[in-house]
Design a protein around this motif. Structure first.
Motif, short mmCIF file in Angstrom:
data_model
loop_
_atom_site.label_atom_id
_atom_site.label_comp_id
_atom_site.label_asym_id
_atom_site.label_seq_id
_atom_site.Cartn_x
_atom_site.Cartn_y
_atom_site.Cartn_z
N MET A 1 106.41 31.83 24.01
CA MET A 1 107.36 32.89 23.71
C MET A 1 107.41 33.20 22.22
N ASN A 2 107.32 32.17 21.38
CA ASN A 2 107.33 32.40 19.93
C ASN A 2 106.10 33.18 19.48
N ILE A 3 104.94 32.87 20.06
CA ILE A 3 103.72 33.61 19.71
C ILE A 3 103.87 35.08 20.10
N ILE A 4 104.41 35.34 21.29
CA ILE A 4 104.59 36.73 21.74
C ILE A 4 105.56 37.47 20.81
N LEU A 5 106.70 36.84 20.51
CA LEU A 5 107.72 37.50 19.70
C LEU A 5 107.24 37.74 18.27
N GLU A 6 106.44 36.83 17.74
CA GLU A 6 105.98 36.94 16.35
C GLU A 6 104.81 37.89 16.18
N GLN A 7 103.88 37.91 17.14
CA GLN A 7 102.58 38.54 16.90
C GLN A 7 102.35 39.81 17.70
N SER A 8 103.27 40.16 18.60
CA SER A 8 103.08 41.37 19.40
C SER A 8 103.37 42.62 18.59
N PRO A 9 102.60 43.71 18.80
CA PRO A 9 103.01 45.00 18.24
C PRO A 9 104.40 45.37 18.76
N ARG A 10 105.20 45.98 17.92
CA ARG A 10 106.60 46.24 18.27
C ARG A 10 106.75 47.02 19.57
N SER A 11 105.86 47.99 19.79
CA SER A 11 105.98 48.83 20.99
C SER A 11 105.47 48.14 22.25
N LYS A 12 104.90 46.93 22.09
CA LYS A 12 104.33 46.22 23.25
C LYS A 12 105.06 44.92 23.54
N VAL A 13 106.14 44.65 22.82
CA VAL A 13 106.84 43.37 23.00
C VAL A 13 107.32 43.21 24.43
#
Length: 498
Positions: free
Chosen positions: A137-149
Motif C-alpha cells: 500500500m505504501n508503494i502504491i500511495l507513494e509512486q502512483s500517478p495522481r490520476s491513477k491512485v
C-alpha cells in the motif's frame, strides 16, 4: 507563436507521460502483492484443515484454533511497526525480509511434526505478512500517478478482499487430492521464482530513509493492546459458547476479562504516550480530523462482514443446507472472483467521479444484499446463498479500498505511512473480530439443539444465520451513515474554503 504551441505541446506530452503507470511500479505491486496474497490466503486455507489437524496432532477444537489466532496476533502486532519500518529501512530490504520470513515459515510447516512448531511457523508467517501488506500500500500511495491512485489501490485491495474469500475453496480443492502440507510446498516456488526476482528488479526507493528511532515502550503497549483485544474476542466467544452449552466457562471468561482490561489499558497508554513522545511509533495527530475518523470506523468494521462471510457461508452450507466441504467452499468462489475483477474498476470509478457517489452507492447495494439474506435466511438454498453473496461481493470489492484512499486525501503526505499503518491494523483487527463474533452467534444458536446432522441442529444453524445477517446489516448501515457524514463534512469544508 509556433514556439508557444511547441512548448504547450511538450508540456502536455510531459504531463501525460507523468500520468502513465510505470512498468516497474506494476512489477513492484505484483511482487509485493503476491507475497501478501499468499500470506492472507494461507490464513484462511488453514481453517478448512482444522478437523484434519485435530486428528493428526491429537488436539481439541479450542487448541487447534490457535493456528489462526496466533497468526492474526502476529500480523496485528507487526502492522503498527510498518510506519517506523518504512521510514527506517529501504523498500527492497523490507521486501527481502518478508520473503525470508514467508519461506522460513512455510519450510517449518512442511517438516514440523509437533503442534508447538506449527504455531511457531504461523508466527513467523504472520510477521512476514504484516510487513508485506503495508509495504504494498505504501508503494502504491507513494509512486502512483495522481490520476491513477484509485485504480491501483483497487488492484492492491484484491489481496485483502479476494484471498480470504477463496481460501476455503483452495483449501478444500488441494486437500481433496493432496496432503495438507502440499499447500506450503506449492507456495515456496511461487515466492522464490516469481515474487523475489520481480521484486528485486522492480521495487524502487522514491524517498530517502530517516533516522527513525523505535520507541520500545510504545511498541510493547500497542502489541499488548492488539493482542489483548483479539484474545478478549476469542475467549469471550469460548466462554459464551460454554455457558450456553452448559460447559465450564469460568477460565475463558476470566481470561477474556483480563485480556479486555489489558488491551484497553495498553491502548489508552499508547495514545497518551504518542502525544507526548518526540518520535512516536505511529504519529496519530491526523486522527484529530473528523473526516478521517469517519472513514476509519467503516474501514475497521466492514471487514467483519467481508471476511466473516467466508466463515458464515461455509458453515451454513454444511451444517444447515447439508452440502459437503468442497461445495461449501465453492459457494464463496463466484463472489470472490467478481471481487477480483471489480476492485480495479472501483478504483477507476474513484478516479473519474471522486469518492462520494461510487462509495455510497456501492455500500447501499451491499447493505441491500445483507437485508435480502436476512429476509431469506430460513429459506436459503445453496444457489440463493451464493447469488446473494455475489451481489454483496461485487459491491464490497468495488469500493472498499476507496475508503482508505478517500481518507488519506485528508492526511498530509509526510504522515501517509502512519495513516496506512492505522488503517491496515484496524482492518486486520476487524477481520479477526468478525470471525470471532459470528462464530459465537452460531454457537449460541446451535447450543442444546441435538447432534450435528439432525433436523433440529440444521434449523438452529439457520436461526443463527438469521441473527448473523441481522448483525451484518447493522454494520453495513452504520458504515453508510459514517461515510455520508464524512462526505458532508468534506463538502462543507470545501465550500467554506472557497
Amino acid at each position: 507563436m509556433e514556439m508557444c504551441e511547441t512548448t504547450a505541446a511538450t508540456t502536455a506530452g510531459g504531463a501525460a507521460a507523468d500520468e502513465r503507470i510505470p512498468m516497474k511500479l506494476i512489477g513492484a505491486i505484483v511482487a509485493v502483492g503476491s507475497l501478501a496474497f499468499i500470506g492472507i490466503l494461507t490464513e484462511t486455507v488453514m481453517t478448512v484443515l482444522f478437523p484434519q489437524l485435530m486428528r493428526e496432532f491429537n488436539v481439541d477444537t479450542a487448541t487447534v484454533q490457535w493456528i489462526t489466532t496466533i497468526y492474526l496476533l502476529a500480523v496485528a502486532a507487526t502492522m503498527p511497526l510498518s510506519s517506523f519500518i518504512k521510514r527506517r529501512f529501504r523498500n527492497k530490504t523490507i521486501f527481502v525480509a518478508a520473503v525470508v520470513l514467508a519461506v522460513l515459515g512455510s519450510l517449518i510447516m512442511i517438516v514440523a511434526q509437533a503442534f508447538p512448531l506449527i504455531l511457531a511457523a504461523r508466527v513467523i508467517q504472520g510477521i512476514g505478512s504484516g510487513m508485506a501488506t503495508p509495504l504494498m500500500m505504501n508503494i502504491i500511495l507513494e509512486q502512483s500517478p495522481r490520476s491513477k491512485v484509485g485504480r491501483l489501490m483497487g488492484v492492491g485491495s484484491l489481496v485483502i478482499t479476494v484471498a480470504p474469500a477463496i481460501g476455503p475453496t483452495v483449501g478444500g480443492a488441494v486437500t481433496s487430492v493432496l496432503p495438507w502440507r502440499a499447500i506450503f510446498v506449492i507456495v515456496i516456488p511461487i515466492i522464490l521464482l516469481i515474487s523475489l526476482p520481480v521484486g528485486l528488479k522492480c521495487i524502487q526507493q522514491k524517498h530517502p530513509t530517516e533516522d527513525a528511532v523505535l520507541n520500545p515502550l510504545q511498541f510493547v503497549a500497542i502489541v499488548l493492546a492488539l493482542c489483548g483485544l483479539i484474545m478478549f474476542l476469542n475467549q469471550a466467544g469460548v466462554a459464551v459458547g460454554a455457558a450456553v452449552s452448559g460447559g465450564e466457562m469460568t477460565m475463558p471468561a476470566l481470561v477474556a476479562v483480563v485480556s479486555l482490561v489489558a488491551g484497553i489499558g495498553s491502548l489508552l497508554f499508547f495514545g497518551w504516550s504518542s502525544r507526548r513522545s518526540f518520535s512516536p511509533l505511529i504519529r496519530l495527530g491526523f486522527l484529530r480530523n473528523r473526516i478521517v475518523l469517519l472513514h476509519l470506523l467503516p474501514y475497521a468494521i466492514l471487514p467483519m462482514v467481508g471476511i466473516g462471510f467466508g466463515y458464515v457461508i461455509t458453515n451454513l452450507a454444511q451444517l444447515s443446507l447439508g452440502t459437503d466441504a468442497f461445495v461449501a467452499g465453492a459457494l464463496v468462489l463466484p463472489g470472490a472472483l467478481i471481487g477480483a475483477f471489480c476492485a480495479p474498476i472501483g478504483g477507476m470509478l474513484y478516479d473519474k467521479f471522486g469518492p462520494t457517489r461510487p462509495i455510497l452507492t456501492a455500500f447501499a447495494v451491499a447493505t441491500f444484499a445483507t437485508v435480502l439474506l436476512l429476509v431469506c435466511s430460513m429459506h436459503l438454498t445453496p444457489a440463493l446463498l451464493a447469488g446473494l453473496y455475489f451481489i454483496f461481493g461485487l459491491s464490497y470489492a468495488l469500493e472498499f479500498s476507496n475508503i482508505m484512499t478517500s481518507a488519506l486525501r485528508e492526511v498530509p503526505p509526510a504522515f501517509t505511512p502512519d495513516g496506512n499503518a492505522v488503517f491496515q491494523t484496524s482492518m486486520q483487527f476487524g477481520g479477526a473480530a468478525g470471525t470471532a463474533l459470528f462464530s459465537t452467534i452460531l454457537s449460541v444458536a446451535q447450543a442444546g439443539s441435538g447432534e450435528e446432522g439432525s433436523p433440529e441442529f440444521a434449523h438452529a444453524t439457520a436461526v443463527g444465520g438469521a441473527w448473523t445477517f441481522a448483525v451484518m446489516t447493522a454494520i453495513c448501515a452504520l458504515s453508510v451513515v459514517c461515510l455520508a457524514m464524512a462526505f458532508r463534512l468534506r463538502g462543507r469544508a470545501s465550500r467554506s474554503a472557497h
